[in-house]
Motif scaffolding. Structure first.
Motif, PDB file in Angstrom:
ATOM      1  N   ARG A  94     -12.986  23.293 -15.686  1.00 54.84           N
ATOM      2  CA  ARG A  94     -14.386  23.372 -16.088  1.00 54.84           C
ATOM      3  C   ARG A  94     -14.547  24.589 -16.981  1.00 54.84           C
ATOM      4  O   ARG A  94     -14.213  25.704 -16.582  1.00 54.84           O
ATOM      5  CB  ARG A  94     -15.292  23.479 -14.854  1.00 54.84           C
ATOM      6  CG  ARG A  94     -15.299  22.191 -14.049  1.00 54.84           C
ATOM      7  CD  ARG A  94     -16.179  22.252 -12.827  1.00 54.84           C
ATOM      8  NE  ARG A  94     -16.161  20.960 -12.158  1.00 54.84           N
ATOM      9  CZ  ARG A  94     -16.682  20.735 -10.956  1.00 54.84           C
ATOM     10  NH1 ARG A  94     -17.250  21.728 -10.302  1.00 54.84           N
ATOM     11  NH2 ARG A  94     -16.623  19.538 -10.414  1.00 54.84           N
ATOM     12  N   ASP A  95     -15.065  24.362 -18.165  1.00 53.63           N
ATOM     13  CA  ASP A  95     -15.223  25.458 -19.122  1.00 53.63           C
ATOM     14  C   ASP A  95     -16.403  26.316 -18.686  1.00 53.63           C
ATOM     15  O   ASP A  95     -17.564  25.945 -18.848  1.00 53.63           O
ATOM     16  CB  ASP A  95     -15.456  24.889 -20.520  1.00 53.63           C
ATOM     17  CG  ASP A  95     -15.526  25.988 -21.569  1.00 53.63           C
ATOM     18  OD1 ASP A  95     -15.179  27.139 -21.243  1.00 53.63           O
ATOM     19  OD2 ASP A  95     -15.919  25.698 -22.707  1.00 53.63           O
TER      20      ASP A  95
ATOM     21  N   GLN B 253     -21.572  18.475 -22.619  1.00 55.26           N
ATOM     22  CA  GLN B 253     -20.536  18.827 -23.598  1.00 55.26           C
ATOM     23  C   GLN B 253     -19.423  19.704 -22.981  1.00 55.26           C
ATOM     24  O   GLN B 253     -18.930  20.641 -23.592  1.00 55.26           O
ATOM     25  CB  GLN B 253     -21.162  19.537 -24.795  1.00 55.26           C
ATOM     26  CG  GLN B 253     -22.010  18.654 -25.685  1.00 55.26           C
ATOM     27  CD  GLN B 253     -21.179  17.676 -26.502  1.00 55.26           C
ATOM     28  OE1 GLN B 253     -20.104  17.997 -26.996  1.00 55.26           O
ATOM     29  NE2 GLN B 253     -21.671  16.453 -26.639  1.00 55.26           N
ATOM     30  N   GLN B 254     -19.060  19.386 -21.727  1.00 54.44           N
ATOM     31  CA  GLN B 254     -17.994  20.075 -21.007  1.00 54.44           C
ATOM     32  C   GLN B 254     -18.306  21.537 -20.710  1.00 54.44           C
ATOM     33  O   GLN B 254     -17.422  22.301 -20.321  1.00 54.44           O
ATOM     34  CB  GLN B 254     -16.660  19.989 -21.762  1.00 54.44           C
ATOM     35  CG  GLN B 254     -16.176  18.568 -22.008  1.00 54.44           C
ATOM     36  CD  GLN B 254     -14.835  18.533 -22.716  1.00 54.44           C
ATOM     37  OE1 GLN B 254     -14.011  19.435 -22.570  1.00 54.44           O
ATOM     38  NE2 GLN B 254     -14.585  17.474 -23.474  1.00 54.44           N
TER      39      GLN B 254
ATOM     40  N   TYR C 262     -19.969  24.392 -18.499  1.00 53.40           N
ATOM     41  CA  TYR C 262     -20.517  24.752 -17.198  1.00 53.40           C
ATOM     42  C   TYR C 262     -20.969  26.206 -17.257  1.00 53.40           C
ATOM     43  O   TYR C 262     -20.212  27.095 -17.613  1.00 53.40           O
ATOM     44  CB  TYR C 262     -19.477  24.580 -16.095  1.00 53.40           C
ATOM     45  CG  TYR C 262     -19.170  23.138 -15.766  1.00 53.40           C
ATOM     46  CD1 TYR C 262     -19.763  22.517 -14.672  1.00 53.40           C
ATOM     47  CD2 TYR C 262     -18.295  22.394 -16.551  1.00 53.40           C
ATOM     48  CE1 TYR C 262     -19.493  21.189 -14.363  1.00 53.40           C
ATOM     49  CE2 TYR C 262     -18.015  21.073 -16.254  1.00 53.40           C
ATOM     50  CZ  TYR C 262     -18.615  20.467 -15.160  1.00 53.40           C
ATOM     51  OH  TYR C 262     -18.349  19.157 -14.864  1.00 53.40           O
TER      52      TYR C 262
ATOM     53  N   ARG D 138     -21.020  26.748 -26.778  1.00 49.66           N
ATOM     54  CA  ARG D 138     -20.806  25.377 -27.245  1.00 49.66           C
ATOM     55  C   ARG D 138     -21.843  24.957 -28.276  1.00 49.66           C
ATOM     56  O   ARG D 138     -21.516  24.407 -29.322  1.00 49.66           O
ATOM     57  CB  ARG D 138     -20.842  24.413 -26.045  1.00 49.66           C
ATOM     58  CG  ARG D 138     -20.616  22.947 -26.418  1.00 49.66           C
ATOM     59  CD  ARG D 138     -19.150  22.655 -26.687  1.00 49.66           C
ATOM     60  NE  ARG D 138     -18.393  22.725 -25.453  1.00 49.66           N
ATOM     61  CZ  ARG D 138     -17.526  23.686 -25.165  1.00 49.66           C
ATOM     62  NH1 ARG D 138     -17.313  24.665 -26.025  1.00 49.66           N
ATOM     63  NH2 ARG D 138     -16.865  23.702 -24.036  1.00 49.66           N
TER      64      ARG D 138
ATOM     65  N   PRO E 147     -15.251  21.641 -27.974  1.00 50.76           N
ATOM     66  CA  PRO E 147     -14.551  22.063 -26.761  1.00 50.76           C
ATOM     67  C   PRO E 147     -13.083  22.344 -27.068  1.00 50.76           C
ATOM     68  O   PRO E 147     -12.420  21.559 -27.745  1.00 50.76           O
ATOM     69  CB  PRO E 147     -14.690  20.846 -25.831  1.00 50.76           C
ATOM     70  CG  PRO E 147     -15.901  20.121 -26.329  1.00 50.76           C
ATOM     71  CD  PRO E 147     -15.898  20.324 -27.813  1.00 50.76           C
TER      72      PRO E 147
ATOM     73  N   ASN F 202      -9.965  22.921 -25.062  1.00 56.20           N
ATOM     74  CA  ASN F 202      -9.378  22.937 -23.733  1.00 56.20           C
ATOM     75  C   ASN F 202      -7.963  22.411 -23.764  1.00 56.20           C
ATOM     76  O   ASN F 202      -7.677  21.389 -24.372  1.00 56.20           O
ATOM     77  CB  ASN F 202     -10.214  22.077 -22.779  1.00 56.20           C
ATOM     78  CG  ASN F 202      -9.624  22.040 -21.388  1.00 56.20           C
ATOM     79  OD1 ASN F 202      -8.904  22.962 -20.989  1.00 56.20           O
ATOM     80  ND2 ASN F 202      -9.899  20.992 -20.653  1.00 56.20           N
TER      81      ASN F 202
END
Length: 754
Positions: A84-85, A203-204, A206, A214, A287, A289
């Motif tokens: 989780r970003d 949008q990923q 958190y 983001r 994102p 990741n």
């Protein structure tokens, strides 16, 4: 936890719960799960305040999962990975506008009520009763925080996530009890801080810091009024109000938040109206990741670091325990990757082998004496698009670390045979007839008293002109197969497999190296990392060090950071310094005037190495080293289908690919750039006399002063002249027993060409 006041009285929130009674509590619960009010009223008599008080109050609050940053040896970022970003920040690092916006739209009476908003409950009950269905809920920010904590604890387990979000009375009652606990233990500001760090913003992203990055490419502390309103509005439904995919809907929601902020007095109506007229002003950062985002082509090294973490017991006793720590994140991992070496490796790969080529290449550099992996790259980039020749298969490592089944190393295995022979007392001047073609000698001693005694299989050299007799120096420079088959047959198979094990050489698929003479020609599949690290043993004068990729790890848990234990390289002596020095002398000759001459680094820097090409040319290698770096380069088809004959590689046409022809120049350019500006120490070498010329045959006496290169058995003892006491060993010549016998089926010619 809920605490009683001194004197035994209940706390204010408990008194409130008693006062409300079961009917209001049931109403709060049902309003919270957005069910019609009529249903709530029917539950009024089904419980008691006592049963509510009996619920546990120790809410599990797991550390929030955060992004992990992987760094190179100099502190540069290689990649960020996360389940989780999220980047946790304190309240003072969050814009006041953002704090006001989230309170205004989600719980405008947040600072006036306790864990449950009684007015909000009644308002929701009335609204739902009027609508006859689901119209409004009444969960406070504190209750929402409790639900998000449960979701965080569930992680990626879909069953646990469902349990944490199911719309049941039982869950809502527990949620309310835990909310009371949090109100008493944390206070409003800390609850708001935790809420803004745990909430999902789409949008990923958190947490508000990740969301600010983001959508606006800025920090949470720098969010202005309209940006804060937009993010606050997303929380209710991240998919519906996603500003990236539906700007109009997101704008309407933002303006709703702005209007609510004006209504509760956070901003003036004029300020709200002015902000409503402004565009969203998105500056979206995609994102980033996982290892696919790694710089300098280090995706595979990044993936190797992840595999190390998930497999090494130092990070947890079980696979599940290690995975939990990895997914929790918040790690800063400083690795051994040298940015200069990595850049040089990747540049050399791109220059010599194209991504679109039918074959691929993989290269690895390690540091002798430490086991540190300095570089790891390949021509097919990290990714999942097979049409573009992308792959997630790490061609440099063993299968249990994300790699494949490995590749036959061919003649690059021969120095290991030579090291075993020299360590066992054979002189570097050992001579064998070494014809162009011969049968494998039999029987040959194997481990544990076994004997290899198959017959009927022959072995040949690369060219018909390669016919002996040869000594070890010439046979190594020319990569003569029949010489090395004779050598392993003479000393036995077991010393070779034992030496290989001491040097960390193992099959890439995890199997055992077979007990057969053909291993001398490199028939057992290995990985480039294995070969680079094995040759580093020669460079460090006989000390083998297990490979390592991680220097240090710090983990952020909440507001604190701690250091984690990391795997350390363990070093052990694989061979004597004299044996290593002798191999260094032999392999120095390979790059000076042997099959690896195209890989030499020039007169200003000592280098040594060995070429390797397998039968049918499915693989070609160059493995080499200097005193301070060792590297392996493999070229071939990972699927083992395309022979490297009549093939274009890197824009160059090759009728036949040799180890010194394609891998050699890759190694040369890679190592030249990696070593630029670094010290150029020299090898410790030994004197190895040349083999006597045919017109000057040795005397062949029993004192062993000279070997007889004509093939008789009187060429002296195995230790060289004068029982091995002389400084410069003199040539000897011995023929293993049964040398002329027929050979076996099943041994296989294998690899072994230079």
């Amino acid at each position: 936890m809920s605490k009683k006041r001194s004197g035994g009285g209940l706390s204010p929130t408990q008194q409130a719960a008693k006062f409300l009674g079961v009917s209001v509590l049931a109403g709060a619960v049902m309003a919270g799960i957005a069910l019609p009010a009529a249903g709530a009223l029917g539950l009024a008599a089904k419980g008691t305040v006592e049963s509510f008080d009996e619920l546990p109050t120790n809410l599990k609050t797991p550390p929030l999962s955060q992004r992990t940053t992987i760094l190179d040896s100099e502190g540069g970022t290689i990649a960020t990975v996360y389940s989780r970003d999220r980047t946790v920040v304190d309240l003072k690092s969050i814009s006041p506008y953002m704090q006001k916006a989230i309170v205004a739209i989600e719980d405008s009476r947040f600072y006036q009520h306790g864990a449950v908003d009684l007015k909000g409950v009644l308002r929701a009950l009335n609204k739902n009763a009027q609508s006859g269905g689901v119209a409004q809920g009444a969960s406070t920010l504190t209750q929402q925080l409790v639900k998000n904590v449960a979701i965080e604890e569930a992680g990626d387990d879909p069953t646990k996530v469902a349990e944490a979000t199911q719309q049941t009375i039982g869950r809502k009652i527990r949620e309310l009890k835990y909310a009371i606990q949090l109100e008493e233990e944390l206070g409003k500001k800390k609850i708001l801080e935790n809420y803004l760090n745990i909430t999902f913003f789409g949008q990923q992203a958190y947490g508000v810091e990740a969301a600010a990055q983001r959508y606006f490419s800025r920090h949470a502390k720098d969010l202005d009024l309209e940006q804060s309103a937009l993010l606050a509005g997303i929380v209710q439904s991240p998919s519906r109000y996603d500003p990236v995919n539906d700007e109009a809907e997101a704008t309407k929601r933002r303006n709703t938040v702005l209007q609510r902020m004006a209504e509760v007095g956070d901003v003036s109506q004029a300020e709200a109206d002015k902000a409503k007229e402004r565009p969203l002003g998105l500056k979206v950062s995609k994102p980033k990741n996982g290892c696919i985002t790694a710089v300098k082509g280090a995706g595979f090294f990044c993936d190797y670091v992840r595999e190390v973490f998930l497999t090494d017991p130092v990070f947890g006793k079980t696979k599940e325990a290690r995975a939990k720590v990895w997914n929790q994140g918040g790690l800063t991992i400083r690795t051994t990757m040298d940015p200069q070496a990595q850049k040089s490796a990747q540049n050399s790969i791109k220059d010599h082998v194209y991504q679109s080529d039918e074959v691929a290449t993989a290269a690895t550099i390690v540091q002798p004496g430490t086991g540190k992996i300095l570089a790891m790259g390949q021509s097919r980039p990290y990714g999942i698009n097979n049409k573009k020749n992308e792959t997630t298969l790490n061609l440099s490592v063993n299968s249990d670390m994300g790699g494949g089944a490995g590749y036959q190393p061919g003649s690059t295995f021969k120095p290991i045979v030579a090291a075993a022979a020299i360590e066992g007392g054979k002189p570097a001047t050992q001579i064998y007839p070494s014809p162009y073609k011969m049968d494998y000698p039999a029987p040959v001693q194997a481990c544990n008293g076994g004997v290899w005694n198959e017959k009927g299989v022959s072995v040949t050299n690369e060219n018909t002109s390669e016919k002996g007799p040869y000594d070890m120096k010439t046979a190594t420079a020319k990569s003569v197969n029949t010489y090395y088959v004779s050598l392993i047959s003479d000393i036995g198979i077991c010393p070779v497999t034992e030496m290989a094990a001491k040097m960390g050489v193992e099959r890439a698929d995890g199997g055992k190296i077979q007990q057969r003479p053909s291993i001398a020609l490199g028939t057992q599949e290995v990985s480039p990392l294995t070969m680079a690290n094995a040759y580093a043993t020669f460079a460090s004068r006989g000390m083998y060090c297990t490979p390592v990729a991680i220097e240090s790890i710090t983990q952020r848990v909440g507001e604190k950071s701690k250091s984690l234990q990391v795997p350390k390289s363990t070093c052990s002596r694989a061979m004597s310094e004299n044996t290593a020095d002798t191999i260094n002398t032999l392999l120095k000759g390979v790059v000076e005037d042997g099959t690896g001459s195209k890989a030499g680094l020039g007169p200003s820097r000592d280098s040594a190495g060995k070429t390797g090409t397998t039968d049918e040319r499915y693989a070609a290698w160059f493995v080499g080293y200097t005193p301070n770096m060792a590297g392996a380069v493999w070229v071939g088809d990972p699927a083992h289908k395309r022979k490297m004959q009549n093939i274009r590689i890197g824009g160059e046409w090759n009728e036949k690919v040799f180890g010194g022809q394609v891998p050699g120049p890759i190694w040369r350019d890679m190592m030249s750039g990696a070593l630029e500006g670094k010290d150029a120490p020299q090898f410790n070498t030994v004197y190895i006399p040349d083999m006597p010329k045919k017109e000057d045959p040795g005397k062949g006496n029993n004192d062993g002063n000279n070997g007889d290169n004509r093939g008789n058995d009187n060429g002296g003892n195995d230790n060289g002249g004068n029982n091995g006491n002389t400084t410069f060993p003199t040539p000897t010549f011995s023929i293993p027993e049964g040398f002329i016998q027929g050979q076996s089926n099943g041994n296989g010619n294998g690899g072994g060409h230079g």
